[in-house]
Design a protein around this motif. Structure first.
Motif, short mmCIF file in Angstrom:
data_model
loop_
_atom_site.label_atom_id
_atom_site.label_comp_id
_atom_site.label_asym_id
_atom_site.label_seq_id
_atom_site.Cartn_x
_atom_site.Cartn_y
_atom_site.Cartn_z
N ALA A 158 7.52 63.50 80.56
CA ALA A 158 7.18 64.60 79.67
C ALA A 158 5.85 64.36 78.97
O ALA A 158 5.39 63.22 78.89
N VAL A 159 5.28 65.42 78.44
CA VAL A 159 4.18 65.31 77.51
C VAL A 159 4.83 65.10 76.15
O VAL A 159 5.59 65.93 75.67
N LEU A 160 4.56 63.94 75.53
CA LEU A 160 5.18 63.59 74.26
C LEU A 160 4.45 64.17 73.06
O LEU A 160 5.04 64.37 72.00
N TRP A 161 3.15 64.42 73.23
CA TRP A 161 2.33 64.90 72.12
C TRP A 161 1.09 65.58 72.68
O TRP A 161 0.58 65.18 73.72
N ASP B 94 3.04 54.01 69.29
CA ASP B 94 4.19 53.11 69.46
C ASP B 94 5.48 53.87 69.19
O ASP B 94 6.45 53.75 69.93
N ALA B 95 5.49 54.65 68.11
CA ALA B 95 6.69 55.41 67.76
C ALA B 95 6.99 56.48 68.82
O ALA B 95 8.14 56.69 69.19
N VAL C 14 -3.56 53.28 78.14
CA VAL C 14 -2.14 53.01 78.36
C VAL C 14 -1.56 52.50 77.04
O VAL C 14 -2.03 51.50 76.51
N VAL C 15 -0.54 53.20 76.53
CA VAL C 15 0.04 52.83 75.23
C VAL C 15 1.39 52.12 75.38
O VAL C 15 1.85 51.48 74.43
N ALA C 16 2.02 52.20 76.55
CA ALA C 16 3.29 51.49 76.77
C ALA C 16 3.57 51.42 78.27
O ALA C 16 3.21 52.31 79.03
N GLY C 17 4.22 50.35 78.69
CA GLY C 17 4.66 50.21 80.07
C GLY C 17 3.58 49.69 81.00
O GLY C 17 2.59 49.10 80.58
#
Length: 141
Positions: free
Chosen positions: A35-38, A24-25, A74-77
């Motif tokens: 982008a690749v966020l993590w 979430d963060a 899917v974690v968002a959107g």
């Protein structure tokens, strides 16, 4: 404490569960760029994992992964999963969990709010340097 006891202690530490972050963060603080966020980067791991953000309308082009099954959360959107040329696109929403079997054709397109998702798959083995096979001679036969 003996050397053996210290080594056992280190192995136990290495095998401990580890909280790596919060999806979430990650998705809330993401910039407006695709982008690749993590990435999972811990040494000795058997898995690879990434959190990827696609901005609205961006997509991952159709492709097939010949060797690896991939799990996607899917974690968002929201967005759309495209499968093969004859298959109907499937809606993706926060919380959707999907399996992409190796050899399957897939594409992912972000919806109006963009899309962030976690991928998990077996880690590809690294390149290994080995001895080249020698040519067989008449004496070997």
């Amino acid at each position: 404490m003996s050397k053996a006891e210290r080594q056992v202690g280190r192995k136990a530490e290495a095998a401990m569960p580890l909280i790596l972050g919060n999806t979430d963060a990650l998705s809330a603080t993401a910039s407006s760029e695709t982008a690749v966020l993590w990435k999972l980067a811990e040494s000795g791991r058997q898995l690879d994992a990434n959190v990827v953000r696609l901005t609205p309308g961006r997509h991952i082009a159709p492709h097939a992964e010949p060797d690896l099954d991939v799990l996607v959360l899917v974690v968002a959107g929201d967005g759309v999963l495209g499968a093969g040329p004859q298959d109907e696109p499937q809606s993706l929403n926060t919380g959707t969990l999907l399996w992409l079997p190796h050899g399957s054709t897939r594409s992912i397109t972000a919806g109006d709010d963009g899309l962030a998702y976690l991928t998990v798959h077996r880690r590809r083995p690294g390149l290994q340097i080995g001895q080249a096979p020698r040519d067989r001679t008449a004496q070997d036969r």
